[in-house]
Motif scaffolding. Structure first.
Motif, short mmCIF file in Angstrom:
data_model
loop_
_atom_site.label_atom_id
_atom_site.label_comp_id
_atom_site.label_asym_id
_atom_site.label_seq_id
_atom_site.Cartn_x
_atom_site.Cartn_y
_atom_site.Cartn_z
N LYS A 211 0.83 -1.20 0.00
CA LYS A 211 0.00 0.00 0.00
C LYS A 211 0.86 1.26 0.00
CE LYS A 211 -4.14 -2.13 1.79
NZ LYS A 211 -5.37 -1.95 2.58
N THR A 212 2.04 1.18 0.62
CA THR A 212 2.96 2.32 0.56
C THR A 212 3.50 2.50 -0.85
OG1 THR A 212 3.57 1.95 2.88
CG2 THR A 212 5.06 3.31 1.56
N TRP A 213 3.77 1.40 -1.53
CA TRP A 213 4.21 1.47 -2.93
C TRP A 213 3.10 2.06 -3.81
CZ3 TRP A 213 7.93 2.11 -6.06
CH2 TRP A 213 7.88 1.71 -7.40
N ASP A 214 1.86 1.65 -3.57
CA ASP A 214 0.74 2.24 -4.30
C ASP A 214 0.66 3.75 -4.06
OD1 ASP A 214 0.03 -0.24 -5.28
OD2 ASP A 214 -1.53 -0.60 -3.77
N PHE A 215 0.94 4.17 -2.83
CA PHE A 215 0.95 5.59 -2.51
C PHE A 215 2.03 6.31 -3.31
CE2 PHE A 215 2.56 9.19 -0.13
CZ PHE A 215 1.41 9.85 0.29
N ILE A 216 3.21 5.73 -3.37
CA ILE A 216 4.30 6.35 -4.13
C ILE A 216 3.90 6.51 -5.60
CG2 ILE A 216 6.67 6.01 -4.96
CD1 ILE A 216 7.28 4.59 -2.30
N LEU A 217 3.30 5.47 -6.17
CA LEU A 217 2.90 5.53 -7.57
C LEU A 217 1.81 6.58 -7.82
CD1 LEU A 217 2.71 1.72 -8.50
CD2 LEU A 217 4.55 3.35 -9.01
N ALA A 218 1.01 6.87 -6.81
CA ALA A 218 -0.12 7.80 -6.97
C ALA A 218 0.29 9.26 -6.81
CB ALA A 218 -1.22 7.47 -5.98
N LEU A 219 1.52 9.53 -6.37
CA LEU A 219 1.92 10.92 -6.12
C LEU A 219 1.92 11.73 -7.41
CD1 LEU A 219 4.88 10.39 -3.62
CD2 LEU A 219 2.59 11.28 -3.09
N ARG A 220 1.30 12.90 -7.34
CA ARG A 220 1.23 13.82 -8.47
C ARG A 220 1.33 15.26 -7.94
NH1 ARG A 220 1.42 9.53 -10.33
NH2 ARG A 220 0.22 8.55 -12.02
N PRO A 221 2.00 16.15 -8.68
CA PRO A 221 2.03 17.55 -8.25
C PRO A 221 0.61 18.11 -8.12
CG PRO A 221 3.56 17.17 -10.05
CD PRO A 221 2.75 15.93 -9.93
N LEU A 223 -1.52 17.44 -5.71
CA LEU A 223 -2.34 16.65 -4.78
C LEU A 223 -2.21 17.22 -3.37
CD1 LEU A 223 -1.76 12.85 -5.57
CD2 LEU A 223 -3.86 14.15 -5.90
N THR A 224 -3.32 17.30 -2.66
CA THR A 224 -3.23 17.64 -1.25
C THR A 224 -2.83 16.40 -0.45
OG1 THR A 224 -5.52 17.08 -0.70
CG2 THR A 224 -5.09 19.31 -1.54
N GLU A 225 -2.38 16.63 0.77
CA GLU A 225 -2.03 15.50 1.63
C GLU A 225 -3.23 14.56 1.80
OE1 GLU A 225 1.27 17.73 4.50
OE2 GLU A 225 -0.75 17.33 5.24
N LEU A 226 -4.40 15.13 1.98
CA LEU A 226 -5.60 14.32 2.20
C LEU A 226 -5.96 13.53 0.95
CD1 LEU A 226 -7.68 13.61 4.35
CD2 LEU A 226 -9.10 15.47 3.50
N GLU A 227 -5.86 14.15 -0.22
CA GLU A 227 -6.14 13.43 -1.46
C GLU A 227 -5.15 12.29 -1.66
OE1 GLU A 227 -8.00 17.05 -4.19
OE2 GLU A 227 -5.83 16.75 -4.08
N ALA A 228 -3.89 12.55 -1.40
CA ALA A 228 -2.87 11.51 -1.57
C ALA A 228 -3.10 10.35 -0.61
CB ALA A 228 -1.48 12.10 -1.37
N SER A 229 -3.61 10.65 0.57
CA SER A 229 -3.78 9.60 1.58
C SER A 229 -4.73 8.49 1.13
CB SER A 229 -4.29 10.20 2.90
OG SER A 229 -5.64 10.60 2.79
N GLN A 230 -5.63 8.82 0.20
CA GLN A 230 -6.58 7.83 -0.26
C GLN A 230 -5.90 6.66 -0.98
OE1 GLN A 230 -10.01 9.70 -2.24
NE2 GLN A 230 -9.45 11.60 -1.21
N ALA A 231 -4.69 6.89 -1.48
CA ALA A 231 -3.96 5.82 -2.17
C ALA A 231 -3.54 4.70 -1.24
CB ALA A 231 -2.74 6.40 -2.88
N ILE A 252 4.89 14.82 11.05
CA ILE A 252 4.12 13.68 10.56
C ILE A 252 2.69 13.73 11.09
CG2 ILE A 252 6.06 12.11 10.16
CD1 ILE A 252 5.48 10.88 12.92
N LEU A 253 2.12 14.92 11.16
CA LEU A 253 0.75 15.03 11.61
C LEU A 253 -0.19 14.43 10.57
CD1 LEU A 253 0.76 18.62 13.12
CD2 LEU A 253 0.98 16.44 14.31
N SER A 254 -1.43 14.19 10.97
CA SER A 254 -2.40 13.61 10.06
C SER A 254 -2.55 14.50 8.83
CB SER A 254 -3.74 13.44 10.75
OG SER A 254 -3.62 12.53 11.83
N PRO A 255 -2.85 13.94 7.65
CA PRO A 255 -2.91 14.73 6.42
C PRO A 255 -3.99 15.80 6.48
CG PRO A 255 -3.81 12.53 6.07
CD PRO A 255 -3.15 12.52 7.41
N ASP A 256 -3.69 16.95 5.82
CA ASP A 256 -4.66 18.04 5.79
C ASP A 256 -5.14 18.28 4.36
OD1 ASP A 256 -3.16 20.10 4.37
OD2 ASP A 256 -1.93 20.32 6.17
#
Length: 462
Positions: A211-221, A223-231, A252-256
């Motif tokens: 799931k962390t690898w999926d998050f890395i693949l989903a990163l895009r300029p 994106l908000t922290e909260l949007e990225a967290s859905q990955a 490392i606070l919760s995504p905003d």
């Protein structure tokens, strides 16, 4: 040691589905054996009392399978007696998941505010009713021990809520902090585990790393922290920590929903499940030029040296090696922990909480043993590079030959994944793992210097 960049084409174990039918059940007999072992280890005490709440549940869960998610509770253990589990209003029903015999006792002081009160015994009355008195010697376990560097009376210093400590001390003059029974790196019962627990750790770490690898693949300029967290696509299995996402460079606070991802930013992210935590700190850059324009000198002076330290950590870990030897091996690479910006231990023991204890300290003589779950986990933020961070955190288990055979018997796919990770780290990354070191993360040892491209990683050659 020479550090170089090599192509990286995809996640390790790609296409190999997780088969949760291999997840072993922790049986009632196993829980009973754990209770017996705890009472034997704590034989100097007449009673053991274990406190738990939503966050600090691991000692209690280890012997019962129960963690209180809405209120506090505690259990009273005494040789040759059925454990007494003391619960609040909701816990009386929620604890019916426990598979071993326990006597449930209601104590409404453990319930949240606004619920029914006054219809149960007080903690002191429950302790007396459990045979605790002036001649007793009670070992109290919460989640933290203390030592002589912190306080002179460390054996009688407690982190458990005062209303319970006070109640015990009212009726028993001899109450001691007994967390060492579970959590001491040298002898704690939760420092080494059966093959069943190691398999559960591998499943958790494999899932979290994917799931962390999926998050890395989903990163895009943008994106908000909260949007990225859905990955992360987190499922219902409990997490030991909040998902950590930070596009600000620090914290490392919760995504905003306001902070967005930009090229050239240093970012942090990670998530875990019980017995596993995956985390990365790196630079969201497309190539080395973009990296070095933003952070001059850090590619060679920080990131390469950090990866060398990680390689040394992995190559030093092994059965019989002491925590102090691992600490010293890393120090020889970085020169000075303080100057290299490493504020914590270079790694730690993990269990159902994210950090159980750590033997990786200067001069520590604790030998590493088969059955340990260990995290490679140390962040570097040196002042020389304006506190730019770098961090890769992944897990492993230590397993001697007999343990490896047992894991392969119970969960052949689990063992195959760990052996494939071991092969990859040896043959591709150049990290010489010992046979007993079994990585549990599909991205173990992978340091991506350019998180916006993900097509290369560091490797070493001698």
């Amino acid at each position: 040691m020479t550090i170089k960049l090599i192509p990286h084409t995809g996640r390790l174990n790609e296409g190999k589905a997780l088969d949760f039918s291999e997840a072993p059940v922790i049986t009632p007999a196993m829980y009973q054996e754990r209770i017996a072992a705890l009472l034997e280890a704590g034989s100097r005490y007449s009673h053991l009392v274990i406190y738990a709440d939503r966050e600090h549940f691991s000692n209690l869960e280890y012997i019962t399978g129960y963690d209180p998610r809405f209120e506090e509770c505690f259990i009273i253990l005494r040789r040759s007696e059925i454990p007494r589990l003391v619960l609040g209003n909701e816990g009386m029903g929620q604890s019916l998941c426990i598979t071993i015999p326990v006597e449930r006792v209601l104590c409404q002081m453990l319930s949240p505010l606004g619920q029914a009160r006054g219809g149960s015994l007080s903690p002191a009355e429950i302790f007396r009713d459990s045979g605790i008195g002036e001649s007793s010697c009670v070992g109290l376990l919460g989640w933290k021990s203390f030592g002589p560097k912190e306080t002179a009376d460390w054996a009688h210093t407690f982190e458990v809520p005062s209303f319970l400590v006070d109640a015990l001390r009212q009726i028993c003059p001899s109450v001691e902090n007994a967390n060492w029974l579970m959590m001491d790196p040298a002898c704690g019962l939760r420092m080494t585990h059966s093959a069943e627990e190691l398999i559960l750790s591998e499943l958790a770490s494999c899932k979290a790393s994917r799931k962390t690898w999926d998050f890395i693949l989903a990163l895009r300029p943008g994106l908000t922290e909260l949007e990225a967290s859905q990955a992360f696509n987190i499922d219902g299995e409990p997490c030991p920590t909040h998902p950590n996402i930070c596009f600000k460079g620090r914290g490392i606070l919760s995504p905003d929903p306001w902070t967005t991802l930009e090229y050239g930013r240093d970012i942090a992210f990670g998530m875990g499940y019980r017995c596993a935590q995956i985390h990365r700190v790196g630079v969201y850059a497309r190539d080395r030029e973009e990296f070095e324009n933003r952070f001059p000198g850090a590619f060679e002076g920080l990131y390469k040296k950090y990866f060398e330290a990680v390689c040394t950590w992995y190559e030093t870990i092994g059965l019989g090696v002491t925590g102090g030897e691992v600490w010293e091996a890393v120090r020889k690479v970085v020169g000075s922990y303080e100057e290299f910006g490493i504020g914590l231990n270079p790694g730690h023991i993990i269990h159902t909480e994210e950090w159980t204890h750590s033997p990786f300290d200067e001069g520590d003589t604790t030998p590493l043993r088969s059955g340990m779950m260990i995290q490679c986990d140390f962040t570097a933020r040196p002042a020389a590079f304006n506190r730019l961070g770098v961090h890769i955190e992944d897990g492993l288990v230590l397993a001697d030959e007999a343990m490896r055979a047992r894991i392969a018997e119970l969960a052949p796919q689990c063992m195959a994944r760990m052996l494939e990770r071991q092969r990859f780290m040896r043959e591709v990354l150049g990290i010489r793992l010992r046979d007993e070191v079994l990585p549990t993360s599909d991205i173990a040892g992978l340091l991506f210097p350019f998180l916006a491209t993900r097509d290369c990683v560091f490797a070493k050659e001698d």
